[in-house]
Design a protein around this motif. Sequence first.
Motif, PDB file in Angstrom:
ATOM      1  N   UNK A  29      47.908  33.572  38.397  1.00 57.09           N
ATOM      2  CA  UNK A  29      47.204  32.492  39.091  1.00 57.09           C
ATOM      3  C   UNK A  29      45.724  32.566  38.714  1.00 57.09           C
ATOM      4  N   UNK A  30      45.235  31.569  37.990  1.00 56.41           N
ATOM      5  CA  UNK A  30      43.811  31.526  37.645  1.00 56.41           C
ATOM      6  C   UNK A  30      43.108  30.522  38.545  1.00 56.41           C
ATOM      7  N   UNK A  83      44.715  40.596  33.968  1.00 58.18           N
ATOM      8  CA  UNK A  83      44.103  39.570  34.806  1.00 58.18           C
ATOM      9  C   UNK A  83      44.181  38.169  34.196  1.00 58.18           C
ATOM     10  N   UNK A  84      43.929  37.171  35.044  1.00 62.76           N
ATOM     11  CA  UNK A  84      43.802  35.813  34.510  1.00 62.76           C
ATOM     12  C   UNK A  84      42.600  35.706  33.575  1.00 62.76           C
ATOM     13  N   UNK A 132      43.816  25.380  36.849  1.00 61.13           N
ATOM     14  CA  UNK A 132      45.235  25.185  36.521  1.00 61.13           C
ATOM     15  C   UNK A 132      45.484  25.514  35.059  1.00 61.13           C
ATOM     16  N   UNK A 133      44.533  25.136  34.216  1.00 62.13           N
ATOM     17  CA  UNK A 133      44.711  25.304  32.774  1.00 62.13           C
ATOM     18  C   UNK A 133      44.850  26.767  32.364  1.00 62.13           C
ATOM     19  N   UNK A 140      46.321  29.073  34.307  1.00 62.44           N
ATOM     20  CA  UNK A 140      47.539  29.676  34.861  1.00 62.44           C
ATOM     21  C   UNK A 140      48.405  30.148  33.697  1.00 62.44           C
ATOM     22  N   UNK A 141      49.078  31.249  33.888  1.00 64.35           N
ATOM     23  CA  UNK A 141      49.820  31.818  32.765  1.00 64.35           C
ATOM     24  C   UNK A 141      50.924  32.729  33.283  1.00 64.35           C
ATOM     25  N   UNK A 142      51.537  33.438  32.366  1.00 66.90           N
ATOM     26  CA  UNK A 142      52.553  34.438  32.724  1.00 66.90           C
ATOM     27  C   UNK A 142      52.218  35.730  32.019  1.00 66.90           C
ATOM     28  N   UNK A 149      47.555  38.124  40.129  1.00 65.61           N
ATOM     29  CA  UNK A 149      48.884  38.176  39.515  1.00 65.61           C
ATOM     30  C   UNK A 149      49.932  38.498  40.579  1.00 65.61           C
ATOM     31  N   UNK A 181      53.419  36.342  37.381  1.00 70.23           N
ATOM     32  CA  UNK A 181      52.900  34.972  37.394  1.00 70.23           C
ATOM     33  C   UNK A 181      51.391  35.079  37.581  1.00 70.23           C
TER      34      UNK A 181
END
Lengths: 218, 218
Positions: free
Chosen positions: A92-93, A169-170, A96-97, A99-101, A186, A90
């Motif tokens: 975490x950036x 990385x984000x 919010x936009x 944020x990813x996987x 992450x 998961x």
Amino acid sequence: MTTLSPTPRSTLTRKKNRAATDRQALYDVLDAALICHLGLVLNGSPVVLPTGYGRDGDTLYFHGSTGSGNLRAAAEGIDVCVTVTLLDGIVYARSLNNHSMNYRCAVVHGTAKLTTSAAEKMHGLKVVTEHLAPGSWEHARAVNDKELAAVAVLSLDLGEASVKIRAGEPGEEPEDEHSDHIWAGVVPVQTTFGAPVPASYVPIGSPLPAHVSRAPGR
Amino acid sequence: MTTLSPTPRSTLTRKKNRAATDRQALYDVLDAALICHLGLVLNGSPVVLPTGYGRDGDTLYFHGSTGSGNLRAAAEGIDVCVTVTLLDGIVYARSLNNHSMNYRCAVVHGTAKLTTSAAEKMHGLKVVTEHLAPGSWEHARAVNDKELAAVAVLSLDLGEASVKIRAGEPGEEPEDEHSDHIWAGVVPVQTTFGAPVPASYVPIGSPLPAHVSRAPGR
């Protein structure tokens, strides 16, 4: 390196930097996961079902009961889409936009074929079994004629496939560069195996066979 | 208990004993998993893609780029199938034919709707974010107008859904009852989270926020 020979429907239109283009990447994803999601069209509507599978070279095998409507439909030569996904983290950036996987995903398009000869059916069952429970083919009681007759085994060629991978990385926007009060990173996600639980009818003290204690990932 | 009001395509035709029929079972599966597989029909062929999601009451939300062809297709009011699967164990039976998997699976059929108002889009994004990364909605930098315009948020009603669960011991045939030399049981499978890895640009010594250290399942 052999490439994946993409067709329009297996060519990524977005996030192309996440596309892997060699066959080994495809094999790696398919061999690392335990289940796939099989998609097909029934009466005009999509249906997506989880199922076991196994890979032998450039062929995927599946099985199911001959009484399964979905399997019967897939065996009638209609298009299927098989997707295998491994979630790795998961992301975490700071925004919010972003944020990813992190994940590895293989998508295979094609026409499933029903295996007809007993030898090919048996081979397909072995491939599927050895994918999920390696060693069981030698250890457990063999499939008998009645059981073989009741199972449908399908094969799918890996000719039309794509692989998409996100790792690391984000991604961040320049405006978030100095927002050190926001954590970013992450959280890794893994599939892990617990201690084998013998069935209640297994005699106490029965040794755990090596193929079970050596299950993949443990 | 509210039932799932199954329609023909969401009524299990096989292994009916594995069907769960109350809405709480549906919620439990949807809330426990991290990703879903979204199926739709594009140019007559099925497409299955992994994606994040979130649930608010009887509505599932998804998001994606407005540039995504799949999302655009799903937003045009075509049928989708959303499948969420949790693999819980590998089931080793005494016969190969009774090898199986323990799992929980929810399948939702319906027509995805594109959210249009900014408020509903923002609500959908919050639901999806809080599903995957609870706490991030408060912690990270908010979605700005430009970012909001570039994202498509879809909703799907949970009215037509089925849940299938397999748990517990292997099934066996009478003929295998005394085959004590064959091991039988379950190897549990779990999704686990590793220690959070801060991004390289996060200052050394930055505290790990509680919402990250308390990520689901850890």
